[in-house]
Design a protein around this motif. Sequence first.
Motif, short mmCIF file in Angstrom:
data_model
loop_
_atom_site.label_atom_id
_atom_site.label_comp_id
_atom_site.label_asym_id
_atom_site.label_seq_id
_atom_site.Cartn_x
_atom_site.Cartn_y
_atom_site.Cartn_z
N LYS A 1 1.22 -1.46 0.10
CA LYS A 1 0.06 -0.18 0.24
C LYS A 1 0.96 0.91 -0.15
CE LYS A 1 -4.69 -1.65 1.58
NZ LYS A 1 -5.24 -0.96 0.49
N LEU A 2 1.90 1.69 0.56
CA LEU A 2 2.59 2.39 0.39
C LEU A 2 2.98 2.75 -0.83
CD1 LEU A 2 5.31 1.99 2.95
CD2 LEU A 2 3.57 3.39 3.32
N LEU B 1 -0.02 4.72 -2.42
CA LEU B 1 0.10 6.06 -1.95
C LEU B 1 1.07 7.17 -2.34
CD1 LEU B 1 -0.96 7.51 0.40
CD2 LEU B 1 0.94 6.63 2.20
N VAL C 1 -5.65 5.12 0.81
CA VAL C 1 -4.76 4.03 0.69
C VAL C 1 -3.98 4.72 2.56
CG1 VAL C 1 -2.87 3.09 0.08
CG2 VAL C 1 -4.06 4.00 -1.08
N ALA C 2 -3.95 5.52 2.91
CA ALA C 2 -2.79 6.28 3.84
C ALA C 2 -3.58 4.82 5.47
CB ALA C 2 -3.17 7.90 4.13
N THR D 1 -0.32 7.87 -6.02
CA THR D 1 -1.23 8.14 -5.81
C THR D 1 -1.94 9.37 -4.97
OG1 THR D 1 -2.48 6.39 -4.68
CG2 THR D 1 -2.34 5.77 -6.78
N ARG D 2 -0.93 9.55 -4.36
CA ARG D 2 -1.56 10.63 -2.41
C ARG D 2 -3.38 10.05 -2.55
NH1 ARG D 2 2.31 15.31 -3.40
NH2 ARG D 2 4.37 14.38 -3.82
N ASN D 3 -3.44 9.02 -2.62
CA ASN D 3 -4.43 8.57 -2.33
C ASN D 3 -4.94 8.18 -0.57
OD1 ASN D 3 -6.96 7.09 -1.37
ND2 ASN D 3 -7.55 6.43 -3.16
N LEU D 4 -5.38 9.26 0.31
CA LEU D 4 -5.47 9.32 1.32
C LEU D 4 -6.45 8.06 2.27
CD1 LEU D 4 -4.92 12.54 2.57
CD2 LEU D 4 -2.89 11.45 1.93
N ALA E 1 3.22 6.98 5.66
CA ALA E 1 2.52 7.14 4.81
C ALA E 1 1.78 9.08 5.59
CB ALA E 1 1.48 6.06 5.67
N THR F 1 0.35 11.52 3.86
CA THR F 1 -0.91 12.71 4.16
C THR F 1 -0.38 14.62 4.35
OG1 THR F 1 -1.34 10.78 5.89
CG2 THR F 1 -2.49 13.44 5.72
#
Length: 220
Positions: free
Chosen positions: A134-135, A138, A146-147, A141-144, A201, A205
């Motif tokens: 997932k890192l 992340l 996923v964070a 994509t910088r999809n939070l 993460a 964020t």
Amino acid sequence: MRKVFQEELAQVGEQLVEISQLVSEAIGKATTSFQVADVDLAQDVIAADARIDFLQNSLDERAIDILALQGPVASDLRMLVGSLRMSASLERMGDLARHIAQLARLRFPSTVIPASMTDTFKELAELDQLIAAKLTVLLETRNLEVARDILKANSAINDLHLSVFKAIASPDWQETPATTVDVALASRYFERFADHGVSVAQKVTYLVTGAWQPNGTEHS
């Protein structure tokens, strides 16, 4: 000049993703070697850690050059400083995967952990692999969302880590001192791997939101 600057920033981001992919591969191989006493796979992880170290050094040098020559401000400055700190966490995750593989190599042909702990460490391994995978997503994509998945997995790992220490402190624990030390060390390696994943993460964020929420996980 601005186009060149943006290309250099993009290359830093791409290198972070590359390191993250290598870390994900390392923890996958390390946990397999740990679970089935595969000494050849363990040796692969140990040898491959040098590549992660090299890429971290290369990324850091690139980021420092950009800081020195381009004088970035605001979000670009945050991105570069954040990248320096994320690369350090990713490098440490690679080290921890190597430590797990080294334990497997040390105890070969036996497995590191006793049968009573097999399920616990299987779950720890799966969660660490999930965090590593997932890192990479992340960072790409910088999809939070996923964070948040990473933070949830880390919480589960913390619970498992605590259960390991409760088990070895129990009067019912009958394993040898050497096995007890191995179990405690291994659990710590899995737990710290996840903590560094959380650190990355959190920095992503911060880059997205501008809000910093430290949790005190940034140590070895």
